[in-house]
Design an enzyme around this catalytic site. Structure first.
Site, PDB file in Angstrom:
ATOM      1  N   TRP A 137       0.818  -1.203   0.000  1.00  0.00           N
ATOM      2  CA  TRP A 137       0.000   0.000   0.000  1.00  0.00           C
ATOM      3  C   TRP A 137       0.863   1.270   0.000  1.00  0.00           C
ATOM      4  O   TRP A 137       0.376   2.352   0.293  1.00  0.00           O
ATOM      5  CB  TRP A 137      -0.953  -0.017   1.191  1.00  0.00           C
ATOM      6  CG  TRP A 137      -2.150  -0.900   0.959  1.00  0.00           C
ATOM      7  CD1 TRP A 137      -3.316  -0.553   0.322  1.00  0.00           C
ATOM      8  CD2 TRP A 137      -2.315  -2.281   1.346  1.00  0.00           C
ATOM      9  NE1 TRP A 137      -4.181  -1.625   0.296  1.00  0.00           N
ATOM     10  CE2 TRP A 137      -3.601  -2.702   0.914  1.00  0.00           C
ATOM     11  CE3 TRP A 137      -1.512  -3.192   2.008  1.00  0.00           C
ATOM     12  CZ2 TRP A 137      -4.096  -3.993   1.133  1.00  0.00           C
ATOM     13  CZ3 TRP A 137      -1.994  -4.477   2.228  1.00  0.00           C
ATOM     14  CH2 TRP A 137      -3.261  -4.862   1.791  1.00  0.00           C
ATOM     15  N   GLN A 146      -4.420  -1.956  -4.106  1.00  0.00           N
ATOM     16  CA  GLN A 146      -3.230  -1.261  -3.625  1.00  0.00           C
ATOM     17  C   GLN A 146      -2.872  -0.099  -4.541  1.00  0.00           C
ATOM     18  O   GLN A 146      -2.513   0.988  -4.067  1.00  0.00           O
ATOM     19  CB  GLN A 146      -2.066  -2.244  -3.515  1.00  0.00           C
ATOM     20  CG  GLN A 146      -2.257  -3.289  -2.430  1.00  0.00           C
ATOM     21  CD  GLN A 146      -1.136  -4.311  -2.382  1.00  0.00           C
ATOM     22  OE1 GLN A 146      -0.332  -4.412  -3.308  1.00  0.00           O
ATOM     23  NE2 GLN A 146      -1.075  -5.086  -1.311  1.00  0.00           N
ATOM     24  N   CYS A 184       0.682 -19.537  11.322  1.00  0.00           N
ATOM     25  CA  CYS A 184       1.953 -18.957  10.883  1.00  0.00           C
ATOM     26  C   CYS A 184       2.774 -18.451  12.065  1.00  0.00           C
ATOM     27  O   CYS A 184       4.006 -18.601  12.086  1.00  0.00           O
ATOM     28  CB  CYS A 184       1.699 -17.829   9.886  1.00  0.00           C
ATOM     29  SG  CYS A 184       1.213 -18.405   8.238  1.00  0.00           S
TER      30      CYS A 184
END
Length: 391
Positions: free
Chosen positions: A177, A201, A358
């Site tokens: 971004w 984006q 994760c």
């Protein structure tokens, strides 16, 4: 006991050293490794025996997403426990991964893969990322740093490593971004260029550029980095982009960076890595990052050496990414009411598994995060020691 229940018993018994209780769909239960379970896994219904035998990780992940399994206990810690056990099911090589993943992402694949993940919507990401919308590992100088501060730290840390100077041209491949290219222009005087495959984006960055009155200093294009021609840069970097290149395209990436850099130019790769050989993850490839491939750190170093670059610096930020993911998940949890207005329960469970899984994977050491700095030819203008990075 049925064949499926016997298989599940064997899988869980081999996979955990910590106390765990399994409750089956018919009310039967079994417990391992102690009287007080740290985790309780409840099967609300039976699951596919065929998928369990082909890929237990995917079978159990999908069952959790579908609500067929409930888990009591911290999923992050559960994942750490799984990776700490030698015979854990999570380490079993997928029987169906090869048919799901292409080793080379062509340009059409790359666009579709990027848009699949990053164009879910800015409104969704803004709920759990910090204000800068940085969607990559932050850099914590202390335990007290909040997410916003840590992401600002990361941008400055990278720009200091690159030894960027006023007037130099900087290219960010996969610029997200746009926070870094804007910071490089405003605080370091660079002429900043960014490229992205995400339309969301691209639109956001252009709004930021106009808001900051940087139209003559910051530029962004919606394009594949492989299509960038007839232009060179003093600095080239990528943050969290190399994982999307695909195994077969790693040589092409470094070849392109060599082509884009001026002589003496410096590049930085900020990438999730495997400690040994690179790998795919069946759950992530199917549901989160289609076409993704986590390179082994030795693959990155080998590509840099074979392309003729000079290796300058390698640093692991594994713990930083674990902490980043924990903070993202806390933000995600605190905004569940809003998320539920537009996303169903399966989506929420999928992202819960992604964020917590994760985090556990980083903390366990199954995966790592490396920043690798290298130059095209010799660059003797950078300082003698690493002190310049911290001052």
């Amino acid at each position: 006991m049925s064949i499926l229940k016997t298989a599940l018993k064997t899988i869980f018994q081999r996979s955990f050293k910590e106390p765990i209780k399994i409750i089956f769909w018919d009310g039967d239960s079994i417990q391992f490794n102690g009287e007080e379970p740290k985790y309780v896994v409840t099967f609300n219904k039976s699951i596919s025996e065929e998928l369990l035998s082909e890929d237990p990780t995917l079978a159990l992940a999908e069952a959790y997403m579908d609500g067929d399994i409930d888990i009591q206990g911290d999923i992050k810690d559960l994942i750490i426990s799984l990776y700490s056990t030698k015979d854990s099911f999570i380490k079993v090589k997928s029987g169906i991964l090869a048919g799901l993943v292409s080793k080379r992402n062509n340009k059409k694949d790359s666009i579709e893969n990027a848009q699949y993940h990053y164009d879910i919507g800015n409104d969704f990401y803004s709920l759990w990322l910090d204000e800068s919308m940085m969607y990559s590992c932050a850099y914590f100088k202390s335990d007290e740093d909040n997410l916003k501060v840590a992401q600002e730290n990361k941008i400055d840390y990278i720009l200091k490593k690159l030894w960027i100077k006023p007037g130099q041209k900087l290219l960010d491949i996969g610029c997200g971004w746009g926070e870094l290219i804007i910071k490089a222009a405003k605080s370091y005087g660079a002429k900043s260029y960014g490229i992205t495959l995400s339309e969301e984006q691209y639109k956001t960055i252009n709004k930021k550029i106009k808001k900051e009155n940087l139209e003559n200093q910051v530029f962004v294009k919606l394009m594949d980095y492989r299509d960038l021609k007839n232009e060179t840069f003093d600095r080239v970097l990528s943050i969290g982009m190399l994982e999307h290149v695909g195994e077969g395209n790693l040589p092409d990436y470094f070849k392109k960076v060599y082509e884009l850099l001026v002589d003496g130019g410096i590049s930085l790769v900020h990438s999730i890595t495997m400690p040994n050989d690179g790998a795919n993850n069946i759950f992530l490839n199917k549901y989160i990052f289609p076409g993704g491939y986590v390179p082994g750190v030795k693959q990155i170093i080998t590509e840099i050496a074979e392309r003729g670059f000079n290796l300058l610096d390698v640093e692991s930020l594994r713990r930083h990414y674990g902490k980043t993911l924990e903070m993202w998940y806390e933000n995600f949890k605190s905004n569940l009411y809003t998320i539920r207005q537009t996303k169903d329960e399966r989506f929420i469970r999928m992202w819960t598994l992604f964020l917590q899984g994760c985090a556990g994977s980083f903390y366990s050491g199954n995966i790592d995060l490396h920043q690798v700095l290298f130059s095209k030819g010799i660059n003797d203008n950078i300082p003698w020691t690493r002190e310049y990075i911290y001052n």
